[in-house]
Design an enzyme around this catalytic site. Structure first.
Site, PDB file in Angstrom:
ATOM      1  N   HIS A  62       3.826  -6.924  -2.610  1.00  0.00           N
ATOM      2  CA  HIS A  62       2.737  -6.596  -1.787  1.00  0.00           C
ATOM      3  C   HIS A  62       1.650  -5.732  -1.823  1.00  0.00           C
ATOM      4  CE1 HIS A  62       4.867  -2.469  -1.198  1.00  0.00           C
ATOM      5  NE2 HIS A  62       3.385  -2.163  -1.076  1.00  0.00           N
ATOM      6  N   ASP A  88      10.406  -7.861  -4.056  1.00  0.00           N
ATOM      7  CA  ASP A  88       8.687  -7.204  -3.641  1.00  0.00           C
ATOM      8  C   ASP A  88       8.773  -6.648  -5.624  1.00  0.00           C
ATOM      9  OD1 ASP A  88       6.792  -6.466  -3.316  1.00  0.00           O
ATOM     10  OD2 ASP A  88       7.110  -4.532  -2.096  1.00  0.00           O
ATOM     11  N   SER A  98       2.436   2.146  -4.606  1.00  0.00           N
ATOM     12  CA  SER A  98       3.367   0.665  -4.859  1.00  0.00           C
ATOM     13  C   SER A  98       2.868   0.156  -5.699  1.00  0.00           C
ATOM     14  CB  SER A  98       2.599   0.195  -3.926  1.00  0.00           C
ATOM     15  OG  SER A  98       3.276   0.797  -2.204  1.00  0.00           O
TER      16      SER A  98
HETATM   17  N1  ARG Z   1       4.344   0.779   0.575  1.00  0.00           N
HETATM   18  C1  ARG Z   1       3.561   1.948  -0.399  1.00  0.00           C
HETATM   19  C2  ARG Z   1       2.526   1.657  -0.783  1.00  0.00           C
HETATM   20  O1  ARG Z   1       2.120   0.406  -0.474  1.00  0.00           O
HETATM   21  C3  ARG Z   1       4.203   3.028  -0.955  1.00  0.00           C
HETATM   22  C4  ARG Z   1       5.812   2.991  -0.904  1.00  0.00           C
HETATM   23  C5  ARG Z   1       6.709   4.106  -1.333  1.00  0.00           C
HETATM   24  N2  ARG Z   1       6.366   4.757  -0.002  1.00  0.00           N
HETATM   25  C6  ARG Z   1       7.126   6.134  -0.011  1.00  0.00           C
HETATM   26  N3  ARG Z   1       7.507   6.877   1.341  1.00  0.00           N
HETATM   27  N4  ARG Z   1       8.285   6.091  -1.171  1.00  0.00           N
HETATM   28  O2  ARG Z   1       1.606   1.970  -1.987  1.00  0.00           O
END
Ligand code: ARG
Length: 259
Positions: free
Chosen positions: A66, A115, A209
């Site tokens: 992503h 992912d 991420s």
């Molecule tokens: N999807 C997020 C990013 O693009 C981070 C995901 C982690 N989130 C969490 N609450 N642990 O960086």
């Protein structure tokens, strides 16, 4: 934007107002010892940090699929290695161009599955104490709940979205998948290819991420998703389980015919 910034006007509330607002932070996180994660990569689009990544060999960086959403061939995709501060000059830094991206075909902008992505660099990195790969977990088994793992990243450290300049790290306990799938938590959304960590006040967050979840001396997981309001105990952090993708990873790195 309803964080401490807004409370500034309400001086009467005092500092307690802010102290009572731990949510949204990579809480319990702290500045990493400089260069203690020599495999840590900052994936950058047009010169801006967007995601973390893990150097897995001289030519390849593992990240989340992503992270590539919305990135087009017009964008400049690069990987920064050997960094502690994103902004300061550091002799250990190496900025590499990305030659190609191998995104897992099961991933997609509106999907949480698969992912995972691999970024091939245009040139081999020069390995040394500040830049060195981390082995992949290749044993497929669930870690015992409570196992402590490290997650590191340049993701936001406040609910207001403040970005740190230097690498942050956090130690988080593994949460058992069945618990994680309870209705009060992720309600069945977590597959066998995902790993949960407890998220009570300590959590990865936006911008982390793609980065590594390190358990022992291997990369066990890739920061994938979780609570939008990071640090919410009801919404554990979710990581892509690296070992379940070991064949895909090996094939992607071998089949790559782009040179
Ligand atoms: N999807 C997020 C990013 O693009 C981070 C995901 C982690 N989130 C969490 N609450 N642990 O960086």
């Amino acid at each position: 934007m309803h964080s401490c910034v807004c409370l500034v006007a309400l001086v009467a509330l005092g500092a307690a107002g802010c102290a009572a607002q731990p949510r949204g932070r990579i809480l319990g996180g702290q500045e990493a010892n400089a260069h203690s994660y020599p495999y840590m990569a900052s994936v950058q689009v047009n010169g801006t940090h967007v995601c973390g990544g893990t150097l897995v060999d001289e030519r390849w960086v593992l990240s989340a699929a992503h992270c590539m959403d919305g990135v087009t061939s017009d964008d400049i995709l690069q990987v920064l290695l050997g960094a502690h501060s994103l902004s300061k000059p550091e002799p250990s830094k190496q900025l590499h161009d990305v030659q190609s991206v191998v995104r897992h075909p099961g991933s997609g902008p509106d999907r949480i599955e698969d992912d995972i992505a691999l970024l091939k660099l245009t040139q081999n990195v020069s390995l040394g104490p500040y830049v060195s790969p981390l082995p992949l977990q290749d044993e497929v088994r669930d870690l015992a709940p409570g196992t402590l793992c490290d997650v590191a990243g340049w993701g936001v450290v406040s609910h207001a979205g403040r970005r740190p300049d230097v690498l942050q790290k956090l130690t988080v306990p593994i949460m058992d998948r069945n618990t994680c799938n309870l209705r009060v938590h992720h309600d069945g959304a977590v597959t066998q290819n995902m790993i949960c960590t407890e998220s009570h006040r300590r959590d990865s967050c936006r911008g982390d991420s793609g980065g590594p979840l390190v358990c022992g001396d291997v990369v066990e997981g890739i920061v994938a998703w979780g609570s939008r309001v990071c640090g919410n105990r009801r919404r554990p952090g979710v990581y892509t389980s690296v070992s379940t993708y070991k064949d895909w990873i090996k094939n992607a790195m071998n089949d790559d015919l782009t040179g």
